[in-house]
Design a protein around this motif. Structure first.
Motif, mmCIF file in Angstrom:
data_model
loop_
_atom_site.group_PDB
_atom_site.id
_atom_site.type_symbol
_atom_site.label_atom_id
_atom_site.label_comp_id
_atom_site.label_asym_id
_atom_site.label_seq_id
_atom_site.Cartn_x
_atom_site.Cartn_y
_atom_site.Cartn_z
ATOM 1 N N GLY A 1 0.572 -1.301 -0.213
ATOM 2 C CA GLY A 1 0.249 0.014 0.014
ATOM 3 C C GLY A 1 1.002 1.512 -0.089
ATOM 4 O O GLY A 1 0.255 2.004 0.155
ATOM 5 N N ALA A 2 2.581 1.170 0.300
ATOM 6 C CA ALA A 2 2.775 2.606 0.123
ATOM 7 C C ALA A 2 3.381 2.806 -1.038
ATOM 8 O O ALA A 2 3.686 3.483 -1.096
ATOM 9 N N ARG A 3 3.696 1.596 -1.808
ATOM 10 C CA ARG A 3 4.180 1.618 -3.008
ATOM 11 C C ARG A 3 3.276 1.522 -4.219
ATOM 12 O O ARG A 3 3.473 2.413 -5.671
ATOM 13 N N PHE A 4 1.819 1.228 -4.584
ATOM 14 C CA PHE A 4 0.978 0.570 -5.524
ATOM 15 C C PHE A 4 -0.143 1.648 -5.166
ATOM 16 O O PHE A 4 0.017 1.579 -4.037
ATOM 17 N N LEU A 5 -0.851 1.971 -5.666
ATOM 18 C CA LEU A 5 -2.311 2.620 -5.676
ATOM 19 C C LEU A 5 -3.232 2.090 -6.043
ATOM 20 O O LEU A 5 -3.665 1.693 -7.220
ATOM 21 N N ARG A 6 -3.973 1.518 -4.966
ATOM 22 C CA ARG A 6 -4.918 0.688 -5.220
ATOM 23 C C ARG A 6 -4.760 -0.577 -6.356
ATOM 24 O O ARG A 6 -5.652 -0.765 -6.750
ATOM 25 N N LYS A 7 -3.694 -1.232 -5.639
ATOM 26 C CA LYS A 7 -3.537 -2.409 -6.715
ATOM 27 C C LYS A 7 -3.584 -3.573 -6.184
ATOM 28 O O LYS A 7 -3.713 -3.980 -5.171
ATOM 29 N N ARG A 8 -4.680 -4.911 -6.559
ATOM 30 C CA ARG A 8 -4.865 -6.003 -6.715
ATOM 31 C C ARG A 8 -4.435 -7.184 -7.869
ATOM 32 O O ARG A 8 -4.227 -6.934 -8.690
ATOM 33 N N ASN A 9 -4.241 -8.111 -7.652
ATOM 34 C CA ASN A 9 -3.506 -9.440 -7.877
ATOM 35 C C ASN A 9 -5.199 -10.467 -7.780
ATOM 36 O O ASN A 9 -5.182 -10.180 -6.804
ATOM 37 N N ARG A 10 -5.232 -11.134 -8.857
ATOM 38 C CA ARG A 10 -5.786 -12.569 -8.604
ATOM 39 C C ARG A 10 -5.418 -13.585 -7.947
ATOM 40 O O ARG A 10 -4.697 -14.037 -8.575
ATOM 41 N N ASN A 11 -5.273 -14.157 -6.851
ATOM 42 C CA ASN A 11 -5.030 -15.277 -6.095
ATOM 43 C C ASN A 11 -5.455 -16.520 -6.186
ATOM 44 O O ASN A 11 -6.908 -16.532 -6.148
ATOM 45 N N ILE A 12 -5.041 -17.426 -7.305
ATOM 46 C CA ILE A 12 -5.970 -18.910 -7.569
ATOM 47 C C ILE A 12 -5.146 -19.492 -7.596
ATOM 48 O O ILE A 12 -3.684 -19.919 -8.138
ATOM 49 N N ILE A 13 -5.923 -21.307 -7.210
ATOM 50 C CA ILE A 13 -4.961 -22.127 -6.944
ATOM 51 C C ILE A 13 -6.342 -23.356 -7.527
ATOM 52 O O ILE A 13 -7.426 -23.103 -7.324
ATOM 53 N N ILE A 14 -5.753 -23.741 -8.503
ATOM 54 C CA ILE A 14 -6.783 -24.658 -9.649
ATOM 55 C C ILE A 14 -5.939 -26.716 -9.696
ATOM 56 O O ILE A 14 -4.807 -26.195 -9.201
ATOM 57 N N LYS A 15 -7.153 -27.151 -9.522
ATOM 58 C CA LYS A 15 -6.785 -28.817 -9.949
ATOM 59 C C LYS A 15 -7.452 -28.550 -11.167
ATOM 60 O O LYS A 15 -7.985 -29.113 -10.982
ATOM 61 N N VAL A 16 -6.186 -29.641 -10.965
ATOM 62 C CA VAL A 16 -6.536 -30.628 -12.734
ATOM 63 C C VAL A 16 -6.203 -31.817 -12.791
ATOM 64 O O VAL A 16 -5.833 -32.408 -11.822
ATOM 65 N N GLU A 17 -6.909 -32.645 -13.704
ATOM 66 C CA GLU A 17 -6.801 -33.798 -13.454
ATOM 67 C C GLU A 17 -6.474 -34.586 -14.684
ATOM 68 O O GLU A 17 -5.944 -35.605 -14.711
ATOM 69 N N GLU A 18 -6.464 -33.839 -15.977
ATOM 70 C CA GLU A 18 -4.912 -33.943 -17.112
ATOM 71 C C GLU A 18 -3.505 -34.454 -16.614
ATOM 72 O O GLU A 18 -3.502 -33.787 -15.804
ATOM 73 N N ASP A 19 -3.061 -34.686 -17.960
ATOM 74 C CA ASP A 19 -1.576 -34.628 -17.909
ATOM 75 C C ASP A 19 -1.713 -32.991 -17.554
ATOM 76 O O ASP A 19 -1.947 -32.481 -18.417
ATOM 77 N N VAL A 20 -0.582 -33.118 -17.089
ATOM 78 C CA VAL A 20 0.052 -31.482 -17.992
ATOM 79 C C VAL A 20 1.093 -32.136 -18.068
ATOM 80 O O VAL A 20 2.343 -32.058 -17.095
ATOM 81 N N SER A 21 2.394 -31.101 -19.048
ATOM 82 C CA SER A 21 3.443 -31.716 -19.695
ATOM 83 C C SER A 21 4.306 -30.706 -17.803
ATOM 84 O O SER A 21 3.993 -29.490 -18.091
ATOM 85 N N VAL A 22 5.405 -30.452 -18.179
ATOM 86 C CA VAL A 22 6.028 -30.102 -16.773
ATOM 87 C C VAL A 22 7.796 -28.925 -18.113
ATOM 88 O O VAL A 22 8.010 -30.002 -18.401
ATOM 89 N N LEU A 23 7.091 -28.423 -18.105
ATOM 90 C CA LEU A 23 8.426 -27.459 -19.252
ATOM 91 C C LEU A 23 9.567 -26.744 -18.502
ATOM 92 O O LEU A 23 9.810 -27.384 -17.256
ATOM 93 N N GLU A 24 10.812 -26.626 -19.031
ATOM 94 C CA GLU A 24 12.096 -26.305 -18.214
ATOM 95 C C GLU A 24 12.213 -26.006 -16.640
ATOM 96 O O GLU A 24 12.591 -26.519 -16.170
#
Length: 460
Positions: free
Chosen positions: A164-187
Motif C-alpha cells: 500500500g505504500a508503493r502501489f496505488l490501489r493495486k490488486r491481483n487475483r490469487n488463485i489455486i486450481i486442481k486439474v485431472e488431466e496430464d500436465v506437461s512439465v516445462l523446463e
C-alpha cells in the motif's frame, strides 16, 4: 490431499535439497543482465510534461505523483511517487493429485529486481498486459488452465492487495486450481508438495512474494479429516490448528469488526494526483526520482536482458529501497490459544484506508534513536531472545517492480509477562479470526499474508 501435501517431504519427483540445487543451478545458467540507465534511454517508455513515466502503449504500469492528506499518525501531508497499475493480474498455482498427495507446479522465475535473480514463483504470474501480449511476446505458460478453469476445479480464488505504500490501489487475483488431466512439465517448472514450499520459505530469498501471498489463503485446518488427523505435525503446528479452529478468542470477531470500522471512519485519507516535478522534498534527475534526504526509496530506470522470458530484453522503471525493512508478528498464548497481535495500518495506496498489518512493519533505516518515537513494539522484536523466535528470514518483495528489496520477516512468541492491554490501533486475533478477514478483499495486507504463509506445521 492438502494435509498430506503439507506433511509430505518425500517427493518422488524432487527432494527439497534437489529443488534448492535446481534454483542455484538456474541462477548460474540463465543469463541475466540488469543495467541502470537514464529515463530518456528506456525504450518504449516516456516522461510526460509533469514528470510521470508511462509506457508508450498506455498499458503495464506508470510512475505518477500523488499528494496525500491524512489525520492518521505523525505525518499529515506529504507527496511521493507511486506505481499506478490498475490492471488485475493473475497469481496462479496449478495443482494435481498424484498417489493421494496434492502437488503444486512451481516455477523458477527470474525477475529483474530479485536479490538473487531466480526464486520459486507461482505457475502463472502475469499482468493483464502480459497475457494480452501487449509486449508482442509469447503467451505465458499454462495460462489456458486458469482462463478455462471451472468452479469445481478452483481450490482458492481471492482478490488481494499489494504494497500500500508503493502501489496505488493495486490488486491481483490469487488463485489455486486442481486439474485431472496430464500436465506437461516445462523446463523451468517442478512439482512440489505444500510442505516443501513452506520449508523453502525458511531460506533467505528462496520463495518469492507472489507464491507467499497465494499460499497464505489456504486455511490448513479446513482440510484436516479424521483419516489424516494431525500425525506428523509439530507441536507448533497443532497449536496453530487449534488457533485456526477454536471459537474461543480474547476479543470477539464482532468487536474486531466494530474496532476496524471505527478506525476506518475516524481517519481521513485523501489522495490526489500531483505532478512528479512538483513533489516537495523530491527531485527528478536524468537517472532517478529521489528524496532530497535520500530516505525511503527512489525510482530508477533499467535495461533488462533475461534469456528465458516471454520477451528477452526490455526497459522499465523500478523502485529501489534506501534501507531494509522489518515485518514481525508477536504471538502469545491467551488461555492456551495462540493470538496474533495485529496492527491497523493506514498506507497511502490502500483501497479502503486501513488494512490489517503485522505487529511491526517499518523501514529500519528510519528508526529514531528516541525509543518514545519508535514504532510500537519495535524494541521488543529486535531484542527478542533466541528461544522466542519462531522464524527469522529475509524475504524479497516483488522483483518485477522493486529492485533488490528485502524485508526481515519474523514471528516472535511472547511470554506471560507480555501485556494483554495494547494501544488502540492494535488488537489480539486468533488465526481463525485472521482467516475470516483473509477470505475477503483488502483486509489483510501483503506483509501480514507473507508472514502467515510461512507458518510451518510439520515436525522437522
Amino acid at each position: 490431499m492438502i494435509i498430506r501435501s503439507l506433511l509430505t517431504d518425500k517427493n518422488p519427483f524432487n527432494s527439497t535439497e534437489e529443488i534448492r540445487q535446481w534454483i542455484k543451478r538456474r541462477n548460474q545458467e540463465v543469463e541475466v543482465k540488469v543495467e541502470k540507465i537514464p529515463f530518456a534511454e528506456m525504450k518504449m517508455w516516456h516522461s510526460e510534461k509533469d514528470g510521470s513515466i508511462r509506457h508508450d502503449s498506455g498499458k503495464f504500469f506508470s510512475i505518477v505523483g500523488i499528494d496525500i492528506q491524512t489525520d492518521y499518525g505523525e505525518n499529515h501531508h506529504w507527496r511521493q511517487p507511486i506505481i499506478l497499475q490498475p490492471e488485475v493480474g493473475y497469481l496462479g498455482i496449478l495443482t494435481k493429485e498424484i498417489d493421494g498427495v496434492l502437488y503444486f507446479l512451481m516455477q523458477a522465475k527470474i525477475e529483474p529486481g530479485n536479490v538473487n535473480c531466480v526464486q520459486i514463483s507461482p505457475t502463472l504470474q502475469a499482468t493483464k498486459s502480459n497475457y494480452s501480449r501487449v509486449h508482442s511476446g509469447k503467451s505465458p505458460n499454462y495460462l489456458e488452465f486458469f482462463v478455462n478453469a471451472k468452479p469445481e476445479n478452483i481450490i482458492l480464488d481471492q482478490l488481494q492487495s499489494e504494497q500500500g505504500a508503493r502501489f496505488l490501489r493495486k490488486r491481483n487475483r490469487n488463485i489455486i486450481i486442481k486439474v485431472e488431466e496430464d500436465v506437461s512439465v516445462l523446463e523451468d517448472f517442478r512439482w512440489m508438495t505444500l510442505g516443501q514450499i513452506k520449508e523453502l520459505m525458511h531460506y533467505d530469498n528462496m520463495v518469492n512474494m507472489d507464491t507467499r501471498t497465494v499460499i497464505s489463503g489456504l486455511k490448513i485446518s479446513d482440510y484436516i479429516t479424521p483419516l489424516d488427523g494431525m500425525r506428523g505435525m509439530s507441536q507448533l503446528g497443532k497449536d496453530m490448528v487449534l488457533s485456526a479452529n477454536t471459537n474461543h478468542s480474547h476479543i470477539s470477531t464482532r468487536d474486531h469488526l466494530s474496532w476496524l470500522t471505527n478506525l476506518k471512519s475516524r481517519y481521513d485519507l485523501i489522495v490526489n494526483y500531483c505532478p512528479v516535478l512538483e513533489m516537495s522534498g523530491w527531485k527528478k534527475t536524468e537517472t532517478e526520482i529521489i528524496r532530497d534526504d535520500k530516505r525511503f526509496f527512489k525510482v530508477i530506470g533499467v535495461n533488462v536482458t533475461i534469456s528465458n522470458r516471454e520477451v528477452s530484453s526490455w526497459c522499465q522503471p523500478l523502485i529501489q529501497p534506501m534501507q531494509q525493512g522489518l515485518c514481525a508478528f508477536i504471538i502469545k498464548k491467551i488461555d492456551g490459544v495462540y493470538h496474533f497481535l495485529v496492527q491497523a495500518k493506514l498506507e497511502c495506496g490502500n483501497f479502503d484506508v486501513i488494512e490489517l498489518a503485522p505487529t511491526v512493519q517499518c523501514l529500519t533505516g528510519n528508526i529514531p534513536s528516541d525509543t518514545n518515537l519508535q514504532p510500537d513494539f519495535y524494541q521488543y522484536v529486535i531484542h527478542a531472545k533466541k528461544e522466542q523466535i519462531i522464524f527469522d528470514v529475509l524475504q524479497s518483495e516483488e522483483g518485477g517492480r522493486f529492485y533488490k528489496e528485502q524485508n526481515r520477516n519474523m514471528m516472535i512468541e511472547a511470554g506471560d509477562d507480555f501485556p494483554l492491554e495494547v494501544p488502540e490501533r492494535f488488537t489480539w486475533m486468533t488465526l481463525r479470526q485472521i482467516y475470516k478477514f483473509l477470505r475477503f478483499n483488502n483486509y489483510l495486507n501483503i506483509q501480514a499474508r507473507s508472514l502467515i504463509s510461512a507458518i510451518s506445521y510439520k515436525s522437522l
